[in-house]
Design an enzyme around this catalytic site. Structure first.
Site, PDB file in Angstrom:
ATOM      1  CB  THR A  95      -0.934   0.050   1.227  1.00  0.00           C
ATOM      2  OG1 THR A  95      -0.120   0.097   2.392  1.00  0.00           O
ATOM      3  CG2 THR A  95      -1.852  -1.166   1.296  1.00  0.00           C
ATOM      4  CG  HIS A  96       0.385   4.385   1.260  1.00  0.00           C
ATOM      5  ND1 HIS A  96      -0.415   5.496   1.092  1.00  0.00           N
ATOM      6  CD2 HIS A  96      -0.224   3.621   2.204  1.00  0.00           C
ATOM      7  CE1 HIS A  96      -1.454   5.419   1.907  1.00  0.00           C
ATOM      8  NE2 HIS A  96      -1.369   4.294   2.589  1.00  0.00           N
ATOM      9  CB  SER A 129      20.266   1.167 -24.083  1.00  0.00           C
ATOM     10  OG  SER A 129      21.165   2.241 -24.227  1.00  0.00           O
ATOM     11  CE  LYS A 136      18.259   1.795 -19.225  1.00  0.00           C
ATOM     12  NZ  LYS A 136      17.757   3.120 -19.558  1.00  0.00           N
ATOM     13  CD  GLU A 165       9.284   2.388 -20.488  1.00  0.00           C
ATOM     14  OE1 GLU A 165      10.074   2.377 -19.546  1.00  0.00           O
ATOM     15  OE2 GLU A 165       9.644   2.579 -21.670  1.00  0.00           O
ATOM     16  CE1 TYR A 218     -24.013  13.031 -39.866  1.00  0.00           C
ATOM     17  CE2 TYR A 218     -24.246  14.986 -41.242  1.00  0.00           C
ATOM     18  CZ  TYR A 218     -23.500  13.906 -40.822  1.00  0.00           C
ATOM     19  OH  TYR A 218     -22.250  13.695 -41.337  1.00  0.00           O
ATOM     20  CE  LYS A 244     -18.471   7.862 -39.666  1.00  0.00           C
ATOM     21  NZ  LYS A 244     -19.624   8.795 -39.540  1.00  0.00           N
TER      22      LYS A 244
END
Ligand code: ARG
Length: 489
Positions: free
Chosen positions: A160-161, A282, A288, A295, A322, A330
C-alpha cells in the site's frame, strides 16, 4: 483532386467544383472505408425490405443484390476502385454499384438518407468491435489465470502506498487483474446490448413517407428492434461514447498492470524480467532491458481516454439532428479500438512470457515488517471468535473466484501459511513473542466467520508452534484501541 461536380450524389445542382481544401476536409474515405462490409449488409437489408414492401421491383432487388456481390468481391480482393472525390465509403459503394448494374442502383437509395445509413453501419461496426475487444480481454484473462495458477505459492510483498504492507501471493495479485477484466468485459457486453437498435428508416431526420418496414430491416441486421425516435436515431452517438468510456476504463486497468511490469522489471525491484521478444535494449548502455511495450501501453491508455473526451466534446453542443461534426466520430472510435486491441495483445504477450523471480519476491516480502499486522492481530483476541493461527486460513473461499478455475484457497492459503510460518514465526521467536497468541479472525474475509480447524491445510497444523491462549481485553473497542484505531490504509 477536384473532380467532385457531377460525381457526388448532390453535385448536379452546384455550378462550381469544391476547392481542394474543401475536398480534403470533407473526405472521410480513408477512415470509413473500414465500414464497407457493414455498408453492404445495410444496403442488402434495405433493398430486400423495399422489394418486400413493393417499393422497388423484385427484378431491381435482384440486380442490386448481385451488384453488391460484385462490389463485395472487389472490396475483398483489393480491386475496388476507391475514389476520394466521392467523399466517403457509402457514396463510393453506391457509385460503383451504378457502374456495375446501371439504373436499379439509383433505386437503392429510396426511403433512405446517408444520415441513417451511416449510423446504421457505424452501429454494426461498433457492435462487432465490442465483441472483438471482449474476446481479446478474455485471452488476457486466460494468460493471467495460467500465470496465477503457476504462482499460486509464490510469496511476494503486497503494497500500500507502494510500501511493503503484508505478504500476498503473486497468484492473488495477478487474479486482481482478472477481476478487473471481467468487469471490463461486462461493460463492453452491456454497451453492445444497449446499442443494438436499428436507426434505419429515420432517413435524413424525420423518417420517410414510403411504407417501409423497419422491423424487417432491424431483424435482418441482427438488431433487437428499430429505434423509437428518428431524430435520436441520426443524431445520437452515445453508443460510441459509451464504448470509448468502457475502453478507457479497461485501458486504465491495462495501464496499471503495465506500470507494475515496469516496476517489477526494474533492477531496483528485480521481481521479474521480460524476454527478448518483449524488451528493447540500449545502444550505449548494454546492461539495459527496457520494458518499452509496457510503457507504451501506459501511454496509450491516455490516448484512448483522450478519444473519449474528444468525442464527447464534439457531441456536447450539437443541436439535433445530424451535423457533419458527427463524421469525425468514426476516426475517434476506430482509433480507440485499434489502440486498445493492440494494448491488450501486448499485455497478453508480456504476461504469457514474463519470467517471475520468486526468490526475489520472497526475499522482499521478508523485509519491511510485512508481517507486523498479522503479529499485532495475532496478539489481540476478540471475544467470541475462534483463536489461534488457524484463523489465518479461515474463510478462504470468501475470495474464491467461482467463475474460473482458480480457488482462492489454493492461491492464498498455502503461501500465506508459509509466509506466516516463515516470516511471522521467525520474527516471533526472534522477538520473544511466543506466548499469549490468539487471532481474532482471518487476515481478509469475514472476521465473524466460524472457523473449522478441519479446513486447515496440513502445513497449518504442523508448521506453526502450538500457541497458548491469551485473555481478551473484553471488548472489540478496547482491542481496536490497542491496535491503534481504525486501519489507515
Ligand atoms: N460521411 C458522412 C458521415 O460520416 C456521411 C453523412 C453525410 N450526411 C450529410 N447530411 N451530409 O457523417
Amino acid at each position: 483532386m477536384n473532380q467532385g461536380k457531377g460525381q457526388t450524389m448532390w453535385g448536379g445542382r452546384f455550378a462550381a467544383t469544391p476547392s481542394e481544401i474543401m475536398d480534403e476536409i470533407n473526405c472521410s474515405l480513408d477512415v470509413d472505408r473500414r465500414m464497407a462490409e457493414e455498408d453492404i449488409a445495410g444496403s442488402r437489408a434495405h433493398a430486400d425490405m423495399l422489394a418486400e414492401m413493393g417499393i422497388i421491383s423484385q427484378t431491381d432487388n435482384e440486380a442490386i443484390q448481385s451488384g453488391l456481390d460484385g462490389v463485395l468481391g472487389e472490396l475483398r480482393d483489393g480491386s475496388f476502385p476507391y475514389r476520394r472525390e466521392l467523399e466517403d465509403i457509402h457514396m463510393n459503394v453506391e457509385a460503383r454499384l451504378k457502374e456495375l448494374i446501371g439504373a436499379p442502383a439509383g433505386r437503392l437509395h429510396t426511403a433512405r438518407s446517408r444520415n441513417d445509413q451511416v449510423v446504421t453501419d457505424f452501429r454494426l461496426w461498433t457492435r462487432s468491435a465490442l465483441d472483438g475487444a471482449g474476446a481479446l480481454l478474455a485471452g488476457l484473462q486466460g494468460a493471467l489465470v495460467r500465470r496465477a495458477d503457476e504462482h499460486a505459492g509464490t510469496i511476494m510483498p503486497g503494497f500500500t502506498h507502494l510500501q511493503t504492507a503484508q505478504p500476498v501471493t503473486l497468484g492473488h495479485h495477478l487474479l486482481a487483474y482478472v477481476e478487473m477484466a471481467s468487469r471490463d468485459r461486462s461493460r463492453l457486453a452491456d454497451c453492445a446490448v444497449r446499442l443494438n437498435e436499428s436507426p434505419l428508416g429515420a432517413a435524413a431526420l424525420a423518417g420517410t413517407g414510403f411504407p417501409i418496414d423497419r422491423d424487417m430491416t432491424a431483424e435482418a441486421l441482427g438488431f433487437a428492434r428499430p429505434m423509437a425516435n428518428s431524430l435520436d436515431a441520426v443524431a445520437s452517438r452515445d453508443f460510441a461514447l459509451e464504448a470509448l468510456a468502457d475502453l478507457s476504463i479497461a485501458a486504465t486497468h491495462l495501464s496499471r498492470l503495465a506500470e507494475e511490469i515496469v516496476l517489477w522489471t526494474s533492477p531496483q525491484f528485480g521481481f521479474a524480467s521480460l524476454t527478448d521478444a518483449w524488451s528493447t535494449g540500449s545502444s550505449i548502455m548494454p546492461q539495459k532491458r527496457n520494458p518499452d511495450a509496457a510503457e507504451l501501453v501506459r501511454a496509450k491508455a491516455a490516448l484512448i481516454t483522450a478519444n473519449f473526451s474528444a468525442l464527447q466534446g464534439a457531441i456536447k453542443a450539437l443541436p439535433l439532428a445530424y451535423a457533419k461534426d458527427l463524421q469525425d466520430d468514426k476516426r475517434l472510435t476506430f482509433e480507440a479500438f485499434d489502440t486498445f486491441n493492440l494494448c491488450v495483445r501486448a499485455m497478453t504477450g508480456m504476461i504469457e512470457t514474463i519470467r517471475f523471480k520468486p526468490d526475489a519476491m520472497r526475499a522482499a516480502a521478508a523485509k519491511g515488517f510485512s508481517t507486523a499486522t498479522d503479529l499485532a492481530d495475532w496478539r489481540l483476541p476478540h471475544p467470541g471468535h475462534l483463536m489461534g493461527p488457524q484463523a489465518l486460513f479461515a474463510s478462504p473461499n470468501k475470495w474464491h473466484s467461482g467463475n474460473r478455475d482458480c480457488d482462492w484457497s489454493n492461491t492464498m492459503k498455502r503461501p500465506l501459511l508459509l509466509a506466516a510460518a516463515l516470516l511471522a514465526a521467525g520474527t516471533l521467536s526472534a522477538c520473544g513473542l511466543t506466548g499469549d497468541l490468539k487471532r481474532p479472525g482471518p487476515l481478509w474475509g469475514d472476521p465473524n466467520a466460524a472457523i473449522d480447524p478441519a479446513d486447515l491445510p496440513d502445513e497449518a497444523k504442523s508448521d506453526l508452534p502450538p500457541l497458548p491462549e491469551r485473555e481478551s481485553t473484553g471488548t472489540q473497542e478496547a482491542d481496536d484501541e490497542l491496535l491503534g484505531g481504525a486501519d489507515g490504509n
